[in-house]
Motif scaffolding. Structure first.
Motif, PDB file in Angstrom:
ATOM      1  N   TYR A 261       0.826  -1.209   0.000  1.00  0.00           N
ATOM      2  CA  TYR A 261       0.000   0.000   0.000  1.00  0.00           C
ATOM      3  C   TYR A 261       0.863   1.262   0.000  1.00  0.00           C
ATOM      4  O   TYR A 261       1.993   1.249   0.477  1.00  0.00           O
ATOM      5  CB  TYR A 261      -0.886   0.013   1.246  1.00  0.00           C
ATOM      6  N   PRO A 262       0.328   2.369  -0.479  1.00  0.00           N
ATOM      7  CA  PRO A 262       1.083   3.633  -0.410  1.00  0.00           C
ATOM      8  C   PRO A 262       1.223   4.121   1.027  1.00  0.00           C
ATOM      9  O   PRO A 262       0.263   4.129   1.798  1.00  0.00           O
ATOM     10  CB  PRO A 262       0.209   4.605  -1.228  1.00  0.00           C
ATOM     11  N   GLY A 263       2.440   4.467   1.413  1.00  0.00           N
ATOM     12  CA  GLY A 263       2.643   5.230   2.623  1.00  0.00           C
ATOM     13  C   GLY A 263       2.648   4.494   3.933  1.00  0.00           C
ATOM     14  O   GLY A 263       2.818   5.131   4.984  1.00  0.00           O
ATOM     15  N   LEU A 264       2.476   3.173   3.956  1.00  0.00           N
ATOM     16  CA  LEU A 264       2.485   2.465   5.235  1.00  0.00           C
ATOM     17  C   LEU A 264       2.839   1.002   5.043  1.00  0.00           C
ATOM     18  O   LEU A 264       2.683   0.435   3.967  1.00  0.00           O
ATOM     19  CB  LEU A 264       1.141   2.572   5.948  1.00  0.00           C
ATOM     20  N   PHE A 265       3.330   0.402   6.138  1.00  0.00           N
ATOM     21  CA  PHE A 265       3.512  -1.035   6.229  1.00  0.00           C
ATOM     22  C   PHE A 265       2.232  -1.651   6.800  1.00  0.00           C
ATOM     23  O   PHE A 265       1.582  -1.052   7.669  1.00  0.00           O
ATOM     24  CB  PHE A 265       4.661  -1.378   7.188  1.00  0.00           C
ATOM     25  N   ALA A 315       1.742  -7.332  17.922  1.00  0.00           N
ATOM     26  CA  ALA A 315       1.684  -6.229  18.880  1.00  0.00           C
ATOM     27  C   ALA A 315       3.041  -5.555  19.012  1.00  0.00           C
ATOM     28  O   ALA A 315       3.136  -4.319  19.074  1.00  0.00           O
ATOM     29  CB  ALA A 315       1.195  -6.737  20.238  1.00  0.00           C
ATOM     30  N   ALA A 316       4.104  -6.355  19.061  1.00  0.00           N
ATOM     31  CA  ALA A 316       5.446  -5.786  19.156  1.00  0.00           C
ATOM     32  C   ALA A 316       5.873  -5.160  17.833  1.00  0.00           C
ATOM     33  O   ALA A 316       6.485  -4.084  17.814  1.00  0.00           O
ATOM     34  CB  ALA A 316       6.442  -6.865  19.568  1.00  0.00           C
ATOM     35  N   MET A 317       5.539  -5.805  16.724  1.00  0.00           N
ATOM     36  CA  MET A 317       5.984  -5.323  15.423  1.00  0.00           C
ATOM     37  C   MET A 317       5.322  -4.002  15.054  1.00  0.00           C
ATOM     38  O   MET A 317       5.922  -3.168  14.373  1.00  0.00           O
ATOM     39  CB  MET A 317       5.741  -6.389  14.369  1.00  0.00           C
ATOM     40  N   THR A 318       4.090  -3.795  15.484  1.00  0.00           N
ATOM     41  CA  THR A 318       3.397  -2.556  15.148  1.00  0.00           C
ATOM     42  C   THR A 318       3.792  -1.396  16.049  1.00  0.00           C
ATOM     43  O   THR A 318       3.286  -0.283  15.880  1.00  0.00           O
ATOM     44  CB  THR A 318       1.872  -2.751  15.196  1.00  0.00           C
ATOM     45  N   GLN A 321       6.875   2.772  14.058  1.00  0.00           N
ATOM     46  CA  GLN A 321       6.007   3.756  13.391  1.00  0.00           C
ATOM     47  C   GLN A 321       6.784   4.782  12.579  1.00  0.00           C
ATOM     48  O   GLN A 321       6.183   5.702  12.017  1.00  0.00           O
ATOM     49  CB  GLN A 321       5.147   4.469  14.431  1.00  0.00           C
ATOM     50  N   GLN A 322       8.090   4.622  12.458  1.00  0.00           N
ATOM     51  CA  GLN A 322       8.911   5.571  11.719  1.00  0.00           C
ATOM     52  C   GLN A 322       9.891   4.834  10.825  1.00  0.00           C
ATOM     53  O   GLN A 322      10.437   3.813  11.235  1.00  0.00           O
ATOM     54  CB  GLN A 322       9.679   6.480  12.694  1.00  0.00           C
ATOM     55  N   PRO A 323      10.154   5.341   9.619  1.00  0.00           N
ATOM     56  CA  PRO A 323       9.558   6.531   9.014  1.00  0.00           C
ATOM     57  C   PRO A 323       8.149   6.318   8.463  1.00  0.00           C
ATOM     58  O   PRO A 323       7.482   7.283   8.078  1.00  0.00           O
ATOM     59  CB  PRO A 323      10.532   6.874   7.885  1.00  0.00           C
ATOM     60  N   TYR A 324       7.686   5.054   8.406  1.00  0.00           N
ATOM     61  CA  TYR A 324       6.338   4.757   7.957  1.00  0.00           C
ATOM     62  C   TYR A 324       5.574   4.081   9.095  1.00  0.00           C
ATOM     63  O   TYR A 324       6.150   3.283   9.842  1.00  0.00           O
ATOM     64  CB  TYR A 324       6.352   3.801   6.756  1.00  0.00           C
ATOM     65  N   PRO A 325       4.281   4.357   9.249  1.00  0.00           N
ATOM     66  CA  PRO A 325       3.509   3.626  10.246  1.00  0.00           C
ATOM     67  C   PRO A 325       3.365   2.159   9.870  1.00  0.00           C
ATOM     68  O   PRO A 325       3.336   1.807   8.691  1.00  0.00           O
ATOM     69  CB  PRO A 325       2.151   4.333  10.231  1.00  0.00           C
ATOM     70  N   GLY A 417      15.224  -0.257   5.176  1.00  0.00           N
ATOM     71  CA  GLY A 417      15.717  -0.125   6.538  1.00  0.00           C
ATOM     72  C   GLY A 417      14.639  -0.431   7.562  1.00  0.00           C
ATOM     73  O   GLY A 417      14.906  -1.042   8.606  1.00  0.00           O
ATOM     74  N   GLU A 418      13.414  -0.040   7.257  1.00  0.00           N
ATOM     75  CA  GLU A 418      12.331  -0.303   8.196  1.00  0.00           C
ATOM     76  C   GLU A 418      11.920  -1.776   8.192  1.00  0.00           C
ATOM     77  O   GLU A 418      11.442  -2.278   9.214  1.00  0.00           O
ATOM     78  CB  GLU A 418      11.127   0.591   7.916  1.00  0.00           C
ATOM     79  N   VAL A 419      12.083  -2.476   7.072  1.00  0.00           N
ATOM     80  CA  VAL A 419      11.855  -3.923   7.092  1.00  0.00           C
ATOM     81  C   VAL A 419      12.714  -4.571   8.178  1.00  0.00           C
ATOM     82  O   VAL A 419      12.234  -5.393   8.978  1.00  0.00           O
ATOM     83  CB  VAL A 419      12.145  -4.559   5.716  1.00  0.00           C
ATOM     84  N   LEU A 420      13.992  -4.206   8.223  1.00  0.00           N
ATOM     85  CA  LEU A 420      14.877  -4.743   9.257  1.00  0.00           C
ATOM     86  C   LEU A 420      14.400  -4.342  10.645  1.00  0.00           C
ATOM     87  O   LEU A 420      14.391  -5.164  11.573  1.00  0.00           O
ATOM     88  CB  LEU A 420      16.304  -4.266   9.020  1.00  0.00           C
ATOM     89  N   ASP A 421      13.973  -3.097  10.816  1.00  0.00           N
ATOM     90  CA  ASP A 421      13.513  -2.645  12.118  1.00  0.00           C
ATOM     91  C   ASP A 421      12.277  -3.432  12.571  1.00  0.00           C
ATOM     92  O   ASP A 421      12.162  -3.811  13.735  1.00  0.00           O
ATOM     93  CB  ASP A 421      13.219  -1.141  12.072  1.00  0.00           C
ATOM     94  N   VAL A 422      11.371  -3.687  11.652  1.00  0.00           N
ATOM     95  CA  VAL A 422      10.178  -4.482  12.008  1.00  0.00           C
ATOM     96  C   VAL A 422      10.591  -5.889  12.412  1.00  0.00           C
ATOM     97  O   VAL A 422      10.066  -6.443  13.390  1.00  0.00           O
ATOM     98  CB  VAL A 422       9.186  -4.510  10.830  1.00  0.00           C
ATOM     99  N   LEU A 423      11.533  -6.490  11.683  1.00  0.00           N
ATOM    100  CA  LEU A 423      12.000  -7.825  12.053  1.00  0.00           C
ATOM    101  C   LEU A 423      12.696  -7.827  13.406  1.00  0.00           C
ATOM    102  O   LEU A 423      12.619  -8.829  14.144  1.00  0.00           O
ATOM    103  CB  LEU A 423      12.954  -8.364  10.981  1.00  0.00           C
ATOM    104  N   ARG A 424      13.371  -6.769  13.750  1.00  0.00           N
ATOM    105  CA  ARG A 424      14.013  -6.694  15.062  1.00  0.00           C
ATOM    106  C   ARG A 424      12.994  -6.694  16.188  1.00  0.00           C
ATOM    107  O   ARG A 424      13.284  -7.134  17.291  1.00  0.00           O
ATOM    108  CB  ARG A 424      14.900  -5.443  15.145  1.00  0.00           C
TER     109      ARG A 424
END
Length: 428
Positions: A261-265, A315-318, A321-325, A417-424
């Motif tokens: 989707y545009p603008g968010l994960f 719950a942890a992955m969400t 919220q930066q740089p995309y929600p 970069g945020e893909v990695l952050d979500v996986l962390r």
């Protein structure tokens, strides 16, 4: 896939032995040039009709994307290497070795170990277009022995996508995450298109990362094709089955990733069983056989529920919220029990319904989530699994002759970069 209604590894040994003094494969992994002259007895047939992916090679920008990644030698030297094969077994080994070399080179480039070309290191497009160009050369090759062309191409494709010799090290105390991305798609409307899920896969393969609880995880990845036929022929099972099970080399978590989707994960709460994306085609301009009004089960799919729920720690992955929600998406489209028409629901499926779309739609991104998690439930139900959609990658320049731009590169870096952050954030 948009919703529609390692560390350095060894150079493969087999190719080096097979190519002998030609040293074409070795030359590809570093500077220098071996001879690119084909054996006089080896023939090619330039009149072979290309498939739809290969037909796009007629656009000169595809060659510029290959060279922009520093992969031109793969395309220039591959025909001569094919001509060194004397038997079907030779060809099988050679294609696997060249496929592994291409994957390793792409991973090394993405992770800064193989600086080459003019495009940013994280760009996934050079790998895609190099593979497509080599697949056309393979189709044009006329060996002097009987060969199962479909099997040879499958061996090359699998190896060049990370499906071969890409297992976990099994280091004690290190968790094991297995992640899939996708090729670029929608290329008839934008040939320069990239896919941040594929870019993220190249940047993450073989890396050890620190999770938010201080533990460590090793990530292994693959990049899957945007082709219905490959899904029908088991590419998802070939990718995921070796990583599911028990023991020190089995995955502790799996997730599929695609562009959404545009603008968010979005973390998709539900994967649906059905295909329903027609008339939107795949990269071969083929249709899946199902539409929103007439959803269809994919061919050869094992029995299973109409919807499979994510078991990722959403719950942890969400909390990222930066740089995309990052949002948990509970939407589905279903045909309710006893009904005949599709109904969109924001709170998940109802008992006895027929799936039309999972949260990510009815295309291959939804299907890879369903197939991989159906397999997970059969082989390793104790581990978490699910699907992550990235934001749409934007920023390509208006001039169609320009392949990249600062806005495009910035967006790609931010998303991957945020893909990695979500996986962390997967320890909650």
């Amino acid at each position: 896939m948009m919703r529609t209604s390692r560390t350095t590894r060894r150079a493969p040994k087999g190719a080096l032995a097979l190519l002998g003094t030609v040293t074409a494969l070795a030359a590809l992994l570093g500077p220098g040039a071996g001879p690119a002259v084909a054996d006089g007895g080896c023939r090619t047939d330039a009149t072979v009709t290309p498939d739809q992916e290969q037909a796009r090679l007629s656009d000169p920008r595809t060659a510029a994307l290959v060279d922009g990644g520093g992969f031109g030698d793969f395309v220039r030297r591959f025909p001569a290497a094919l001509c060194t094969a004397r038997t079907a077994a030779d060809a099988q080994r050679l294609l696997r070795d060249w496929g592994e070399a291409l994957w390793t080179s792409a991973v090394d480039r993405a992770q800064g170990r193989r600086p080459a070309g003019t495009l940013p290191a994280r760009d996934d497009r050079p790998l895609y277009w190099t593979r497509v160009a080599m697949s056309l050369q393979l189709a044009q090759w006329q060996p002097g022995f009987p060969a199962d062309r479909a099997a040879l191409r499958r061996g090359f494709e699998d190896a060049s996508r990370g499906l071969v010799d890409n297992g976990f090290r099994g280091t004690q105390g290190v968790r094991r995450y297995f992640v899939s991305g996708f090729d670029p798609f929608g290329l008839d409307s934008e040939l320069r298109g990239a896919n941040p899920s594929g870019s993220a896969a190249l940047q993450l393969d073989g890396r050890q990362v620190t999770l938010t609880d201080g533990s460590r995880a090793e990530i292994r990845t693959v990049v899957l094709p945007v082709r219905y036929a490959d899904f029908d022929q088991g590419v998802v099972d070939r990718a995921f089955a070796p990583r599911l099970g028990t023991g020190p080399r089995a995955a502790d978590l799996i997730t599929t990733v695609s562009q959404g989707y545009p603008g968010l994960f979005t973390l998709e709460a539900w994967a649906g069983r059905a295909r329903s994306a027609d008339p939107y085609p795949d990269n071969l301009d083929a249709l899946g056989g199902g539409s929103p009004d007439h959803p269809a089960d994919p061919p050869g799919l094992a029995p299973g529920a109409e919807f499979i729920a994510t078991s990722l720690p959403t719950a942890a992955m969400t909390t990222v919220q930066q740089p995309y929600p990052v949002k948990l998406n509970t939407d589905v489209t279903e045909i309710p029990a006893g009904g005949t028409q599709p109904v969109h629901r924001e709170d998940g499926p109802t008992p006895g319904s027929r799936s039309v779309e999972g949260g990510g739609g009815g295309y291959l991104s939804n299907e890879v989530a369903y197939r991989s998690n159906l397999l997970r439930l059969a082989l390793a139900p104790q581990i978490p699994g699910g699907h992550l959609h990235t934001p749409v990658l934007t920023g390509l320049p208006a001039d169609p002759a320009q392949l990249t731009a600062p806005d495009f590169e910035h967006a790609e870096a931010a998303i991957t970069g945020e893909v990695l952050d979500v996986l962390r954030h997967t320890t909650g």
